[in-house]
Design an enzyme around this catalytic site. Structure first.
Site, PDB file in Angstrom:
ATOM      1  N   ARG A 158      -1.152  -4.674   9.015  1.00 29.56           N
ATOM      2  CA  ARG A 158      -0.956  -3.591   9.013  1.00 29.56           C
ATOM      3  C   ARG A 158      -2.635  -2.685   9.592  1.00 29.56           C
ATOM      4  NH1 ARG A 158       2.221  -5.832   4.887  1.00 29.56           N
ATOM      5  NH2 ARG A 158       1.767  -7.184   3.930  1.00 29.56           N
TER       6      ARG A 158
ATOM      7  N   CYS B 157       6.122  -3.585   1.126  1.00 26.36           N
ATOM      8  CA  CYS B 157       5.906  -4.944   1.875  1.00 26.36           C
ATOM      9  C   CYS B 157       6.687  -6.196   0.961  1.00 26.36           C
ATOM     10  CB  CYS B 157       4.624  -5.487   1.701  1.00 26.36           C
ATOM     11  SG  CYS B 157       3.692  -5.621   0.836  1.00 26.36           S
TER      12      CYS B 157
ATOM     13  N   LYS C 227      -8.710   0.512   0.886  1.00 24.46           N
ATOM     14  CA  LYS C 227      -7.708  -0.474   1.131  1.00 24.46           C
ATOM     15  C   LYS C 227      -7.641  -1.274   2.493  1.00 24.46           C
ATOM     16  CE  LYS C 227      -2.978  -3.676   0.241  1.00 24.46           C
ATOM     17  NZ  LYS C 227      -2.122  -3.653   0.126  1.00 24.46           N
TER      18      LYS C 227
ATOM     19  N   CYS D  66       4.401  -0.414  -4.080  1.00 26.88           N
ATOM     20  CA  CYS D  66       4.408  -1.030  -1.959  1.00 26.88           C
ATOM     21  C   CYS D  66       5.562  -1.019  -2.253  1.00 26.88           C
ATOM     22  CB  CYS D  66       2.977  -2.294  -1.722  1.00 26.88           C
ATOM     23  SG  CYS D  66       2.641  -2.144   0.017  1.00 26.88           S
TER      24      CYS D  66
ATOM     25  N   CYS E  57       4.366  -2.399   4.534  1.00 26.05           N
ATOM     26  CA  CYS E  57       4.096  -1.697   3.116  1.00 26.05           C
ATOM     27  C   CYS E  57       5.545  -0.598   3.496  1.00 26.05           C
ATOM     28  CB  CYS E  57       2.985  -1.324   3.324  1.00 26.05           C
ATOM     29  SG  CYS E  57       1.990  -2.692   3.177  1.00 26.05           S
TER      30      CYS E  57
ATOM     31  N   LYS F 135     -11.320  -2.166  -2.232  1.00 27.49           N
ATOM     32  CA  LYS F 135     -10.205  -3.662  -2.049  1.00 27.49           C
ATOM     33  C   LYS F 135      -9.917  -4.181  -0.997  1.00 27.49           C
ATOM     34  CE  LYS F 135      -5.486  -5.364  -1.913  1.00 27.49           C
ATOM     35  NZ  LYS F 135      -4.022  -5.393  -2.083  1.00 27.49           N
TER      36      LYS F 135
ATOM     37  N   TYR G 212      -7.697 -12.232 -10.182  1.00 30.00           N
ATOM     38  CA  TYR G 212      -7.017 -13.730 -10.960  1.00 30.00           C
ATOM     39  C   TYR G 212      -7.943 -14.664 -11.627  1.00 30.00           C
ATOM     40  CZ  TYR G 212      -4.137 -11.794  -6.955  1.00 30.00           C
ATOM     41  OH  TYR G 212      -3.524 -11.128  -6.224  1.00 30.00           O
TER      42      TYR G 212
ATOM     43  N   SER H 196      -7.153 -11.940  -3.478  1.00 27.86           N
ATOM     44  CA  SER H 196      -6.063 -13.713  -3.248  1.00 27.86           C
ATOM     45  C   SER H 196      -7.075 -14.552  -2.579  1.00 27.86           C
ATOM     46  CB  SER H 196      -4.784 -13.284  -3.330  1.00 27.86           C
ATOM     47  OG  SER H 196      -5.164 -12.922  -1.512  1.00 27.86           O
TER      48      SER H 196
HETATM   49  C1  PBG Z   1       0.978  -5.328  -1.270  1.00 29.91           C
HETATM   50  C2  PBG Z   1      -0.291  -5.625  -1.602  1.00 29.91           C
HETATM   51  C3  PBG Z   1      -0.507  -6.853  -1.059  1.00 29.91           C
HETATM   52  C4  PBG Z   1      -2.271  -7.014  -1.978  1.00 29.91           C
HETATM   53  C5  PBG Z   1      -1.537  -5.969  -3.061  1.00 29.91           C
HETATM   54  N1  PBG Z   1      -1.057  -6.181  -2.633  1.00 29.91           N
HETATM   55  C6  PBG Z   1      -1.341  -6.845   0.450  1.00 29.91           C
HETATM   56  C7  PBG Z   1      -1.256  -6.668   1.728  1.00 29.91           C
HETATM   57  O1  PBG Z   1      -1.348  -5.663   2.056  1.00 29.91           O
HETATM   58  O2  PBG Z   1      -1.032  -7.379   2.530  1.00 29.91           O
HETATM   59  C8  PBG Z   1      -3.023  -8.244  -1.718  1.00 29.91           C
HETATM   60  C9  PBG Z   1      -4.229  -8.774  -3.096  1.00 29.91           C
HETATM   61  C10 PBG Z   1      -4.183  -9.617  -2.806  1.00 29.91           C
HETATM   62  O3  PBG Z   1      -4.301 -10.515  -1.815  1.00 29.91           O
HETATM   63  O4  PBG Z   1      -4.705 -10.392  -4.029  1.00 29.91           O
HETATM   64  N2  PBG Z   1       0.217  -3.923   0.256  1.00 29.91           N
END
Ligand code: PBG
Length: 310
Positions: A202, A107, A180, A105, A115, A233, A298, A259
């Site tokens: 996004r 970002c 996603k 990615c 991204c 996701k 995690y 996360s």
């Molecule tokens: C990058 C990416 C993100 C996550 C994984 N790859 C952040 C986003 O899209 O803002 C999030 C993973 C997480 O929250 O654990 N594009």
């Protein structure tokens, strides 16, 4: 008897453990919003991967935090970039003992925090594809097993597959962040990986959380483009989509317990409001029950520990 009739099983072998590696970092640094998760300097990566591997976890997912960012995300496809260095170091040290997956990615690498490549106030999908392909290729040269595009650009799987095949990396597999969603559950990650968008959001490239047909279409598109593993996701608020993807398609399905899902549990547990181990177990089993073959989480290390002990 309860063991005989148990329908869903969970093992450390189901986990993919995220690892954050930061360029020019002197010592391990805690992520405020993600208790017990740290960003690591390159020097500490081997030790960390050793711990993960000894717990019986078969794979890691690498995320890099570069020192240099620009509009084109140049550090993402630099053969001497932080992710590339981490990949080759792990490969040298561990051989085939651990599956090395890496996020593809932009970002973390763009000054815009988006991204893809921004032109005016829009994301240029096709120009972004070229940069994502270059990134995947440089990770392949470093020795990655699986590239994991998470940019949600249209055509990213096909473009990366072609670039890899053309350069002879036919063995490098693709696990795409297929569906996603545009989610508030990512905010602790943006704190960990310094990748919050500097303007806008996004919404123009991630799937709205209101739409399940669109999510399934994203999965179908990735399969058509030659993906090896699809991913849903986040996980917990999207169990319906994990189940639907499992029901409709025969490809391996990954779920990313993101996360924010981790932070909710850690936050409540730190106050004594919930039992962390019991909740973690229930969440991970639920994701498996919904139909995921593997979980990026995690909780990989602590869950592997309690599963080994039970
Ligand atoms: C990058 C990416 C993100 C996550 C994984 N790859 C952040 C986003 O899209 O803002 C999030 C993973 C997480 O929250 O654990 N594009």
């Amino acid at each position: 008897m309860r063991e005989l009739i148990q329908e869903t099983n969970l093992s450390p072998r189901d986990f993919i453990c995220p690892v954050f590696v930061q360029e020019d970092l002197k010592t391990r640094t805690k992520v405020d919003s993600m208790s017990e998760i740290e960003r690591l300097p390159l020097e500490d990566i081997n030790e960390e991967v050793g711990i993960i591997s000894d717990l019986g976890i078969p794979a890691i997912m690498l995320f890099g935090i570069p020192s240099y960012k620009d509009e084109k995300g140049s550090s993402a496809f630099d053969d001497k970039g932080i992710v590339q260095k981490a990949i080759s170091q792990i490969r040298q040290n561990f051989g085939d003992k651990i599956v090395i997956m890496a996020d593809v990615c932009l970002c973390q690498f763009t000054s815009t925090g988006h991204c893809g490549i921004v032109q005016g106030n829009k994301i240029d999908n096709d120009e972004s594809l070229a940069v994502l392909a270059k990134t995947a290729l440089s990770q392949a040269r470093a020795g990655v097993d699986t590239v994991s595009p998470s940019a949600m650009m249209d055509g990213q799987v096909a473009t990366i597959r072609k670039a890899l095949d053309d350069d002879g990396f036919t063995d490098v597999s693709i696990m795409s962040h297929s569906a996603k969603h545009r989610s508030s559950f990512y905010s602790p990650f943006r704190d960990a990986a310094e990748c919050a968008p500097k303007f806008g959001d996004r919404k123009t490239y991630q799937v709205p959380f209101t739409n399940s047909r669109e999510a399934i279409m994203e999965v179908q598109t990735d399969i058509n483009e030659g993906v090896d593993i699809v991913m849903i996701k986040p996980a917990l608020s999207y169990l319906d989509l994990i189940a639907e993807t499992r029901r409709r398609f025969d490809v391996p399905v990954a779920a990313y317990s993101v996360s924010g899902e981790y932070a909710l549990v850690k936050g409540a547990a730190s106050k004594g409001w919930i039992n962390e181990k019991d909740i973690t177990e229930e969440i991970l089993y639920s994701i498996k029950r919904a139909g995921a073959d593997m979980i990026v989480t995690y909780f990989a290390k602590p869950a592997a520990k309690f599963l080994q002990e039970s």
